[in-house]
Design a protein around this motif. Structure first.
Motif, PDB file in Angstrom:
ATOM      1  N   UNK A  70       0.797  -1.490  -0.212  1.00  0.00           N
ATOM      2  CA  UNK A  70      -0.396  -0.208   0.094  1.00  0.00           C
ATOM      3  C   UNK A  70       0.840   1.167  -0.344  1.00  0.00           C
ATOM      4  N   UNK A  71       1.817   1.634   0.576  1.00  0.00           N
ATOM      5  CA  UNK A  71       3.067   2.842   0.952  1.00  0.00           C
ATOM      6  C   UNK A  71       3.316   2.688  -0.702  1.00  0.00           C
ATOM      7  N   UNK A  72       4.016   1.272  -1.210  1.00  0.00           N
ATOM      8  CA  UNK A  72       4.298   1.352  -2.182  1.00  0.00           C
ATOM      9  C   UNK A  72       3.674   2.068  -3.532  1.00  0.00           C
ATOM     10  N   UNK A  73       2.275   1.896  -3.545  1.00  0.00           N
ATOM     11  CA  UNK A  73       1.468   2.196  -4.350  1.00  0.00           C
ATOM     12  C   UNK A  73       0.999   3.722  -3.860  1.00  0.00           C
ATOM     13  N   UNK A  74       0.881   4.156  -2.551  1.00  0.00           N
ATOM     14  CA  UNK A  74       1.070   5.617  -2.335  1.00  0.00           C
ATOM     15  C   UNK A  74       2.053   6.574  -3.332  1.00  0.00           C
ATOM     16  N   UNK A  75       3.181   5.906  -2.884  1.00  0.00           N
ATOM     17  CA  UNK A  75       4.204   6.636  -3.303  1.00  0.00           C
ATOM     18  C   UNK A  75       4.184   6.601  -5.006  1.00  0.00           C
ATOM     19  N   UNK A  76       4.176   5.374  -5.208  1.00  0.00           N
ATOM     20  CA  UNK A  76       4.072   5.591  -7.333  1.00  0.00           C
ATOM     21  C   UNK A  76       2.761   6.799  -7.237  1.00  0.00           C
ATOM     22  N   UNK A  77       2.122   6.711  -6.993  1.00  0.00           N
ATOM     23  CA  UNK A  77       0.444   7.584  -7.212  1.00  0.00           C
ATOM     24  C   UNK A  77       1.668   8.985  -6.926  1.00  0.00           C
ATOM     25  N   UNK A  78       1.936   9.508  -6.101  1.00  0.00           N
ATOM     26  CA  UNK A  78       2.335  10.660  -5.746  1.00  0.00           C
ATOM     27  C   UNK A  78       3.770  10.798  -6.482  1.00  0.00           C
ATOM     28  N   UNK A  79       4.124  10.130  -7.050  1.00  0.00           N
ATOM     29  CA  UNK A  79       5.713  10.345  -8.172  1.00  0.00           C
ATOM     30  C   UNK A  79       4.844  10.760  -9.325  1.00  0.00           C
ATOM     31  N   UNK A  80       3.850  10.720  -9.256  1.00  0.00           N
ATOM     32  CA  UNK A  80       3.447  10.243 -10.876  1.00  0.00           C
ATOM     33  C   UNK A  80       2.802  11.766 -10.793  1.00  0.00           C
ATOM     34  N   UNK A  81       1.880  12.287  -9.493  1.00  0.00           N
ATOM     35  CA  UNK A  81       1.140  13.329  -9.518  1.00  0.00           C
ATOM     36  C   UNK A  81       1.934  14.391  -9.537  1.00  0.00           C
ATOM     37  N   UNK A  82       2.905  14.306  -9.029  1.00  0.00           N
ATOM     38  CA  UNK A  82       3.641  14.980  -8.066  1.00  0.00           C
ATOM     39  C   UNK A  82       2.234  15.470  -7.112  1.00  0.00           C
ATOM     40  N   UNK A  83       2.334  14.770  -6.486  1.00  0.00           N
ATOM     41  CA  UNK A  83       0.955  15.268  -5.557  1.00  0.00           C
ATOM     42  C   UNK A  83       1.974  14.371  -4.297  1.00  0.00           C
TER      43      UNK A  83
END
Length: 335
Positions: A171-184
């Motif tokens: 879940x943390x891995x997905x959180x970081x992937x989404x944040x890096x891609x969206x720059x959120x």
């Protein structure tokens, strides 16, 4: 009746067997074979603290030391290729994703949220690899003929705990992937401290505090319930960088307390905070020079570490403080 020597030999072979790629590239859209990824740039900070290409890495020695009534943990001279390494990403993604924190001039802006997220992402992916490795060892160990019924029950319990850890890390891995891609960068945030001295220590660990984990049985399978703080420590020019990661909306009580101890100007509390972090991290190394300076204090630390390495509570009870003399001297409190 299987002898202890045969049981340990079986485990030792499992450790070697699982020191290989255990999944494909950790980029979500890639199925290529991963290479050795390094949490810290091998030709950056790791090279800076190395002596002839080696560092002193906290590691598990051969389990046969148990037969000699010796501890299997300690500091071992390790080449940079293996230091802070794991099978994480294929060559293409390892270079393309993490290029901002591995520039040729080694000059990284550690106040950039984007860069901090990249480093945090590598921490999480390395932990994911370790959890997969642990689970495979436990599964093969539990299904083997070298353990008793009681040991098999304990192995099954540890696999259950490992599965929960894997789900949390994913879940943390997905959180970081989404944040890096969206720059959120609002789901997880970092605080950066530059301590006014240089300590040739590198540490990178996701840290879980048992009081800040919650069992969730609701319908939202992607909800994060285990609070994981990410801690990074490494020398940066003439200072020591300490990066502490916080999950948005979580209590983060331990991390906030550690941050306060590191930043309030009290040298005694600073030393205690550094020691507390060290007890919670298996993933650290130091220069040979630093090791020589603290090696007389290492035995007590290792003895207490054996008792505390499975203790995830907010408060740990210990007496060792291996960097205190060096830090106090660097801060001008002793000769």
């Amino acid at each position: 009746m299987i002898s202890e020597e045969k049981r340990l030999a079986f485990l030792e072979n499992l450790r070697i067997k699982t020191s290989v790629p255990l999944c494909c590239c950790m980029h979500p859209d890639c199925s290529d074979v991963p290479i050795y990824s390094h949490v810290y740039q091998r030709e950056g900070v790791l090279r800076e603290i190395s002596t002839e290409g080696t560092v002193m890495m906290f590691t598990y020695e051969t389990l046969f030391s148990l037969l000699r009534n010796e501890s299997p943990i300690g500091y071992k001279r390790t080449g940079l290729r293996k230091a802070f390494a794991f099978y994480g990403f294929c060559e293409s993604h390892d270079h393309s994703i993490f290029a901002p924190i591995e520039p040729a001039d080694r000059n990284v802006d550690w106040y950039s949220q984007y860069n901090l997220y990249l480093l945090g992402y590598r921490n999480i992916c390395r932990e994911y690899y370790i959890q997969l490795q642990t689970k495979q060892i436990l599964q093969e160990y539990m299904n083997s003929h070298v353990i008793s019924g009681e040991q098999r029950i304990m192995a099954g319990y540890k696999i259950t705990c490992c599965n929960r850890g894997i789900e949390s890390i994913k879940k943390y891995k997905t959180l970081f992937e989404n944040s890096i891609n969206s720059k959120d960068f609002t789901k997880y945030y970092f605080r950066v401290l530059m301590l006014p001295f240089r300590l040739d220590l590198c540490l990178a660990s996701p840290i879980t505090i048992s009081e800040e984990c919650r069992l969730y049985l609701g319908p939202d399978k992607d909800r994060i319930t285990d609070t994981i703080n990410i801690i990074d420590i490494f020398p940066h020019k003439d200072r020591t960088a300490v990066i502490i990661g916080f999950l948005e909306g979580a209590e983060n009580n331990w991390a906030k307390e550690i941050y306060q101890m590191l930043s309030n100007g009290d040298p005694e509390e600073l030393c205690l905070a550094m020691q507390d972090i060290l007890f919670r991290s298996e993933f650290h190394c130091m220069s040979e020079l630093l090791y020589e300076q603290i090696k007389n204090d290492v035995p007590l630390f290792l003895e207490e570490w054996k008792m505390l390495n499975s203790n995830y509570s907010h408060q740990l009870q210990y007496t060792s403080n291996i960097f205190k003399k060096i830090i106090m001297k660097e801060l001008g409190y002793t000769n």
